[in-house]
Structure formats: C-alpha cells, structure tokens
Design an enzyme around this catalytic site. Structure first.
Site, PDB file in Angstrom:
ATOM      1  N   SER A  64       5.297  -1.268   3.255  1.00 10.43           N
ATOM      2  CA  SER A  64       5.141  -2.354   3.961  1.00 10.43           C
ATOM      3  C   SER A  64       5.486  -3.706   2.850  1.00 10.43           C
ATOM      4  O   SER A  64       4.885  -3.150   1.104  1.00 10.43           O
ATOM      5  CB  SER A  64       4.508  -3.486   4.851  1.00 10.43           C
ATOM      6  OG  SER A  64       4.556  -2.028   6.025  1.00 10.43           O
ATOM      7  N   SER A 119       1.817   6.459   2.960  1.00  8.25           N
ATOM      8  CA  SER A 119       2.716   7.452   3.950  1.00  8.25           C
ATOM      9  C   SER A 119       3.807   7.698   2.343  1.00  8.25           C
ATOM     10  O   SER A 119       4.104   7.453   1.972  1.00  8.25           O
ATOM     11  CB  SER A 119       3.812   7.305   4.821  1.00  8.25           C
ATOM     12  OG  SER A 119       2.989   5.905   5.861  1.00  8.25           O
ATOM     13  N   GLN A 141       1.025  -0.992  -0.030  1.00  8.37           N
ATOM     14  CA  GLN A 141      -0.293   0.384   0.053  1.00  8.37           C
ATOM     15  C   GLN A 141       1.065   1.351   0.293  1.00  8.37           C
ATOM     16  O   GLN A 141       1.441   1.731   0.862  1.00  8.37           O
ATOM     17  CB  GLN A 141      -1.067   0.475   1.388  1.00  8.37           C
ATOM     18  CG  GLN A 141      -2.283  -1.136   1.229  1.00  8.37           C
ATOM     19  CD  GLN A 141      -2.871  -1.367   2.565  1.00  8.37           C
ATOM     20  OE1 GLN A 141      -2.513  -1.235   2.943  1.00  8.37           O
ATOM     21  NE2 GLN A 141      -4.068  -0.650   2.374  1.00  8.37           N
ATOM     22  N   GLY A 142       0.690   2.067  -0.993  1.00 10.49           N
ATOM     23  CA  GLY A 142       1.500   2.953  -1.002  1.00 10.49           C
ATOM     24  C   GLY A 142       0.403   4.641  -0.692  1.00 10.49           C
ATOM     25  O   GLY A 142       0.134   4.899  -1.063  1.00 10.49           O
ATOM     26  N   GLU A 145      -8.707  -4.267  10.628  1.00 11.84           N
ATOM     27  CA  GLU A 145      -7.873  -4.896  11.516  1.00 11.84           C
ATOM     28  C   GLU A 145      -7.912  -4.525  12.258  1.00 11.84           C
ATOM     29  O   GLU A 145      -6.711  -5.196  12.862  1.00 11.84           O
ATOM     30  CB  GLU A 145      -6.212  -3.994  10.441  1.00 11.84           C
ATOM     31  CG  GLU A 145      -5.534  -4.950   9.440  1.00 11.84           C
ATOM     32  CD  GLU A 145      -5.407  -5.988   9.969  1.00 11.84           C
ATOM     33  OE1 GLU A 145      -4.147  -6.352  10.449  1.00 11.84           O
ATOM     34  OE2 GLU A 145      -6.345  -6.479  10.762  1.00 11.84           O
TER      35      GLU A 145
END
Lengths: 370, 366
Positions: free
Chosen positions: A151, A119, A116-117, A234
């Site tokens: 990540s 930050s 996931q892009g 989550e």
C-alpha cells in the site's frame, strides 16, 4: 470525551473550509491530501494516539476512534499516510533507536511517506514464509527479492521491510525489520492496477539494494516480533467498521424507501436481511468497545467482527449492483459498478475470510491444525 | 419490570450457579428419563429453579415475593435452562405468565397470581395463538365466557391456570381460565419438541376472569419480550450445540486425522462460533432495552428474533452434519436440541415473519 469532541468540532469548522478553499478542484490529489494530513497533525488530531513526548495527545483507543468518527462525519478526506501514522511510527517509538525515532515527526507532517514491505508473491496469508533476503555484507544489508500488495508503494519515501536474515532458522525466527529509503539504487517500484481501475498498491523489486546495518529496527532476526506487536494497534478499528456498516445499510434502506419506484418484496427482504445482520454486527462492535472502555483486551471478537463485516459489506455492494440492474453494467450507474468491483477485496484484504475461519478454528476453538 | 439491576460480572456469577445446578439436576440421562415418563415435568429441577434458586421470581416485584429484576437477568436463566434441555415450564410460567399479568396493569390480579408464580407453587401458561382459523372470543354472559381454540399452548397439561387472549366486543382482552375447569378441553399434541409438550386448548364457553382492560398494546409488548426470551433459548442451545460439534470434530478420526483438521469441518465450526457470538451480542442488547420504550423494544426484538430464528436452526442442522451418521441416531442429543430449536424458531414469529414486520417498520413496504 465530549470536551474533546467539542474542541475537534471547533477546529474542523475552521480547518476544513480553509483546506477546501486552498485546493478547490484539486482536492482529490495526493498533494492536497498530504496537506490535509499536515493540518491534522499540526492540530494534533492525526497523531492523537501518539505519546505526548512525540507531540501527540497520548489518547486511548476509544478517544481516537471517537475523533476518527467525528472527522469522517465532516466528510474530511482520508489521511494518506495512515500506515506511517498507525503502524510504522508506533513501531519506531517502541523499537527504534534515537536516530530512527527522528523519523516519527516527519511521518506526522508527511515529509516522509512510509509503506510496509510485507506480502510477497509466495507469502500472502502465510506471511512468515517470506523469501526476500537481506544478507549482511560488511556494515550493510544487501537485499534481493520482491514485495507485492505494498500500500502507498508509489508514493512512499521509506519502507519498513521484512526480510529473511537467517535462512536456517525456523520461519518466524529468521526475519528482520529494516528501514529502506525508496530511492536506494536497486529498488524498483511498479504500480499494480486493480480490478476497479485504481492503483493503491505496488510491487517492489530489490536487486542488490544496499542499506546500512544501522537501519535494522529492533533485534536482528526478530522482525516478526517487532512487527506483530504494532499490528495489534489497528485491531480495535473493526468495531468502528461495524458501526459504519450499520449506518450505511440504514441510509441505503432510507434511500430505497424514499425513491419513487415501488420496492418489490424480494428486494425489500434482501435489504432487511442485511439490516438484521448489520444491527447484530453493530451490537458486537459496541460490546467490543465497551470491553475496551472497561480496560479489557478484545480477543476472538475482532476475528469474528472482521469476518462478519467483510462478508456482509461485500453482500451489500452486490445488492446495490443488483438494484442498479442494467445501469450497473452499462456504466450509467458508475458508483454501483465500482462499488461492486471494489467490494471483492473486502474478503481478501487484512486476512482472507477463509484464513480468518482457520484462525478462529485453530486458536479460538482449538481444532487440530491441518 | 426493571431494565437491569445487576452488573455483567454479577450476571456471569448467576450463570455459573444456574449451570452448576442444572448440570447435576438435569443431565441428558435425566432429560430422557422425564421424556419417557410422559409427565412433561421434571419436578426436582423445577423445585430447584423456582423455590431454591428463585428464578421464577426474577421478573416479579419483591412485594409479590419475587426478586424485582429484568430481562437482562432472565435471559441468562433461559439460556442455561435451554442448554440443559430442562423439562420445566420456565418460558411459560416463569416468563410469559408473569409478564402477561403485569402488562395488564391490574393490581388485584398481580396480588392474586404473582406470589404463586414467584415461588413456583402454581404453574400458569399463555394461550396466545389462535388455532384452527377460529378467533377466540370473549362474551359477557353474566361474567366472561370464552369460545374458540388455541394451539401450541406450552405446558398446558401441567398448568393450573391458562392465560388466554381473546377478542371482546370492544377490542382485545386478557383472561384467565382454570385449566381443569368447565368448558376447557386440553388435547395433547404430538409435538416436535420432546422437552416441552404443547396442547390444543378448546374453549367451549369456559368461565373466565378478565385481567386489566384493553390489552392490544400490552400484547404487542408481550410478543416483543417473548421474542427476546425465545431468542435467549436459541442462543443457549446454539452455544451448547457448537461445543458438541467442536468436541466431536477434535476426537473423531477419519483418513488418519481428526475431522476438525479438515477445512470443510473447521470452517463450519468457525461459522457456528461467529453466529453464536452474534446471537449473544444481539440477545444482550435486546435484554437491556428499557421495556417502557416500546418503539425501541419492538425493533430490537424483531432484529434479535429474525437473527436467532435464522441461524440457530442452521447451527442445529450443521451439528448433525458434522456428526455424520451418529448425528442421525435417536441416542445422540442433537435431535433433542433440533426439535426445541425448531419450536422456539416459530414461537412469536420465525425469521420470515420478523423480517416482514421489519420491512413495514423501515418503510420499505406498506
């Protein structure tokens, strides 16, 4: 629930030794872990929360947490594609078109690994201030900017990118969610070496990277809504973290009390302080799970548990480092050393403790914003 | 005593009714009036809690005029009474006395004392802490006589009878003495807590009636339940203090904005909230432990008291800090809470005492 756990145990009794036999000394490798995820997906365990139409079991939060607990208790490896399974796939199921939903099965069996892009160097806790831009040019987005703390970035085949598509709109309203294959020309990935020596994160640079407009997930300019809906999936996980930390401190105390060295009262008191806090944290976690079981929606509990968990787990690793004494700095006690270094991230990842305190102050207590 | 006979929803409804009653019966103005009066008892609030709401009978079986409930229900009442700073002997006469008597397992004592405790018509207290280094002794001199001193005896001045733990020639016993009787000298103490007076009780051969037999094991259970009860009070006060601090942080303006906008204040308030939520989870967990499972009860009571005794005082101190100078004035309510919090902190052992016991329980020290 018991029936489900029984079925899982029977499955694990075969599947885990088979996987171990195949990978032998290479169990720590990325390929080995992907293979484990494939097996877990084939058994419909890794994808238990997915609806039946996507091959899952359609199970609720509590059942999924129970599955994860059992799997962890067998010492099974971490699932490498967790972000894809838990965040990206649910997003695609909910907001993706028919073509985009084809990714879901490939996320399950690790044919695709997603990151996931989110930050950026200038957008951490304040994510909505992100500046990576996606400009529409014909039937393509042209992407320029930089992501950080991505990540799985080094392993990913695809990214769910958040980019600004309307520079003039209020900051939450001009962001879109876009699928970016990582082999797109103009996308460059560099690992970030962490203080503990690992490299679980990457920096990703975009220089005139072009992807089709068809890669837009959900409505244009509504990437914030698209992303935040699935982040909620989550959150119940913190209750499990609470229980695991409680168990970890219990076994640490057991280990210390059984060692040949006499325990000084000062050390003992530090451990007992942690024990008391962990038992209380465990109670909070169980109360949150009970609320979910009764059909309730957890509110402020998750922020409180996250804050208490991160600060306590960090203190525990500090205590372990203290117990190691000089062996902690010579490297003779490598676990203590790495544990201590790794624990610095507990109060940073998934919202720094400082930001969590702002969130509790603003949203729960209704204090005026700064 | 039962574990729990009610649902969380029923307990929440019960909480509302107690809070409604106390907000009109025991507002801060009334609390200050009763303190100034020096009697140590708000008779109207006590009558309402006992005869009208039946709270003094919660822990007493129905056959003795009570409601046959357990700690899960009682902690709600304790939280609310402490939150309101009600000047009533709820802890001593509504919790410790009925529990002490029932744990002795003496049918006759149950029938003699419980009905009066259930309807609030008699007030009893527990003298469990030996004072002045003297161990209180019971001697069999044609009937039992007690010798020794007990300190920090809650509400002794308004009690009709005092339950006393004392060493017998063969072990430990529970005894009851008439508070106004021969050989019982009650000396009021200059107690920190203004809402719950304490006294030094000197026993000079006071004639006593023994309740039940060997009491050491029962006393252990009583201490555990006392830890849970005082933790509930600490929770109730902490929650109120947090609300007071947050309200002030929203309205007090300095440097052109409400002080709650400053992170130094905001984070302090958020930490208060986290501790209150933690205390609530701990108290509810402990209150639901089956009291006959003494091992689990002992451990859970140590955990909850160790936690609440550590962080409730922190919250009371932080509340004063958030208020600045106004928090240091007699007129502000913060010190009334701080005083009661510091008292509950030490009753049945403060955080250090509880952690010390946990060290041994966990096998860390001998």
């Amino acid at each position: 629930m018991e029936e489900l756990e029984g079925e899982l145990r029977i499955w694990l009794n075969d599947a885990l030794p088979a996987w171990q036999a195949q990978w032998g000394a290479d169990q720590e490798t990325w390929d080995a872990k992907c293979d484990w995820q494939r097996r877990m997906a084939d058994g419909r365990w890794a994808i238990a929360s997915w609806p039946v139409e996507f091959g899952g079991r359609g199970l609720g939060t509590l059942e999924v947490l129970a599955i994860e607990d059992v799997v962890a208790s067998y010492g099974a490896p971490q699932i490498p594609g967790m972000i894809g399974l838990k965040n990206v796939a649910p997003t695609l199921m909910k907001f993706g078109n028919e073509e985009q939903r084809k990714h879901v099965a490939r996320i399950g069996n690790t044919d695709e690994v997603w990151c996931q892009g989110f930050s950026e160097p200038g957008a951490g806790s304040d994510l909505a201030s992100l500046r990576t831009r996606a400009v529409i040019d014909g039937d393509e987005f042209v992407i320029n900017g930089q992501k950080v703390w991505t990540s799985n970035g080094m392993h990913a085949s695809h990214m769910q990118l958040l980019a600004r598509t309307d520079a003039d709109a209020p900051k939450h309203k001009g962001i879109s969610a876009i699928i970016v294959p990582m082999d797109t020309p103009g996308v460059e990935v560099r690992p970030i070496k962490q203080i503990n020596g690992g490299a679980e994160f990457a920096e990703v640079f975009f220089t005139d990277a072009r992807v089709p407009l068809a890669n837009l997930i959900g409505p244009l300019h509504d990437g914030w809504g698209v992303t935040m809906t699935t982040l909620g999936h989550e959150r119940a996980g913190v209750a499990v973290f609470a229980g695991r930390l409680e168990a970890r401190i219990r076994s640490l105390i057991e280990e210390v009390s059984k060692s040949d060295h006499a325990v000084s009262p000062v050390v003992a008191d530090e451990l007992v302080e942690h024990y008391v806090e962990s038992r209380v944290l465990g109670s909070m976690g169980r109360a949150m799970l009970a609320k979910i079981a009764e059909g309730g929606t957890p509110g402020s509990e998750q922020s409180v548990i996250k804050m208490v968990w991160s600060e306590l787990s960090q203190r525990v690793d500090t205590t372990i480092m203290e117990l190691a004494g000089v062996a902690g700095v010579t490297g003779d006690d490598n676990d203590a050393k790495l544990g201590y270094l790794s624990a610095r991230s507990a109060t940073i990842a998934a919202g720094t403790s400082d930001i969590v305190k702002n969130i509790i102050g603003d949203r729960v207590l209704g204090l005026p914003r700064e | 005593m039962k574990t729990s006979t009610t649902t969380a929803a029923e307990r929440s409804e019960f909480r509302s009714s107690v809070r409604d009653f106390l907000s009109s019966a025991s507002p801060e103005t009334r609390v200050r009036e009763v303190i100034a009066g020096g009697t140590g008892l708000d008779e109207a609030a006590w009558k309402g809690l006992s005869a009208d709401l039946g709270i003094t009978g919660l822990l007493i079986p129905e056959e003795f005029g009570g409601q046959g409930m357990g700690m899960a229900e009682m902690v709600v009442a304790l939280e609310e009474a402490a939150r309101a700073l009600a000047v009533v002997p709820l802890l001593s006469s509504g919790v410790l006395a009925p529990l002490a008597i029932q744990l002795a397992g003496d049918a006759q004592a149950n029938a003699t004392y419980l009905p009066g405790l259930a309807d609030g018509s008699s007030i009893m207290t527990l003298a469990g802490i030996d004072g002045g280094g003297v161990t209180t002794q019971a001697r069999d001199e044609n009937g039992w006589s007690l010798y020794g001193t007990k300190t920090a005896v809650l509400n002794a001045q308004i009690a009709s009878q005092i339950l006393v733990t004392a060493t017998t020639p063969t072990g430990t016993g529970l005894f009851v003495v008439d508070a106004k009787g021969l050989g019982v000298v009650i000396t009021p103490q200059d107690a920190l807590d203004l809402t719950r007076p304490t006294a030094l009780v000197t026993l000079e051969g006071a004639p006593a009636v023994r309740i039940g037999g060997e009491y050491s094991e029962a006393f252990g259970t009583l201490v555990s339940l006392g830890r849970i009860a005082t933790s509930a009070e600490l929770l109730g006060m902490s929650e109120k203090l947090m609300e007071v601090a947050v309200d002030y942080a929203k309205t007090r303006v300095q440097f052109g904005k409400p002080i709650g906008a400053f992170q130094a204040i905001k984070h302090r308030c958020s930490e208060m909230f986290a501790h209150v939520e933690s205390m609530r989870a701990a108290v509810e967990t402990a209150a639901l432990v089956d009291p006959s499972d003494t091992v689990a009860l002992h451990e859970q009571a140590l955990v909850v008291k160790a936690y609440c005794s550590r962080f409730a005082p922190w919250i009371a101190e932080a509340t004063i800090q958030v208020h600045g100078g106004i928090g240091f004035t007699w007129e502000h309510c913060a010190h009334l809470y701080l005083r009661r919090v510091k008292t509950d902190e030490v009753l049945f052992g403060n955080a250090l005492v509880c952690r010390d016991e946990l060290q041994q329980l966990l096998g860390l020290t001998a």
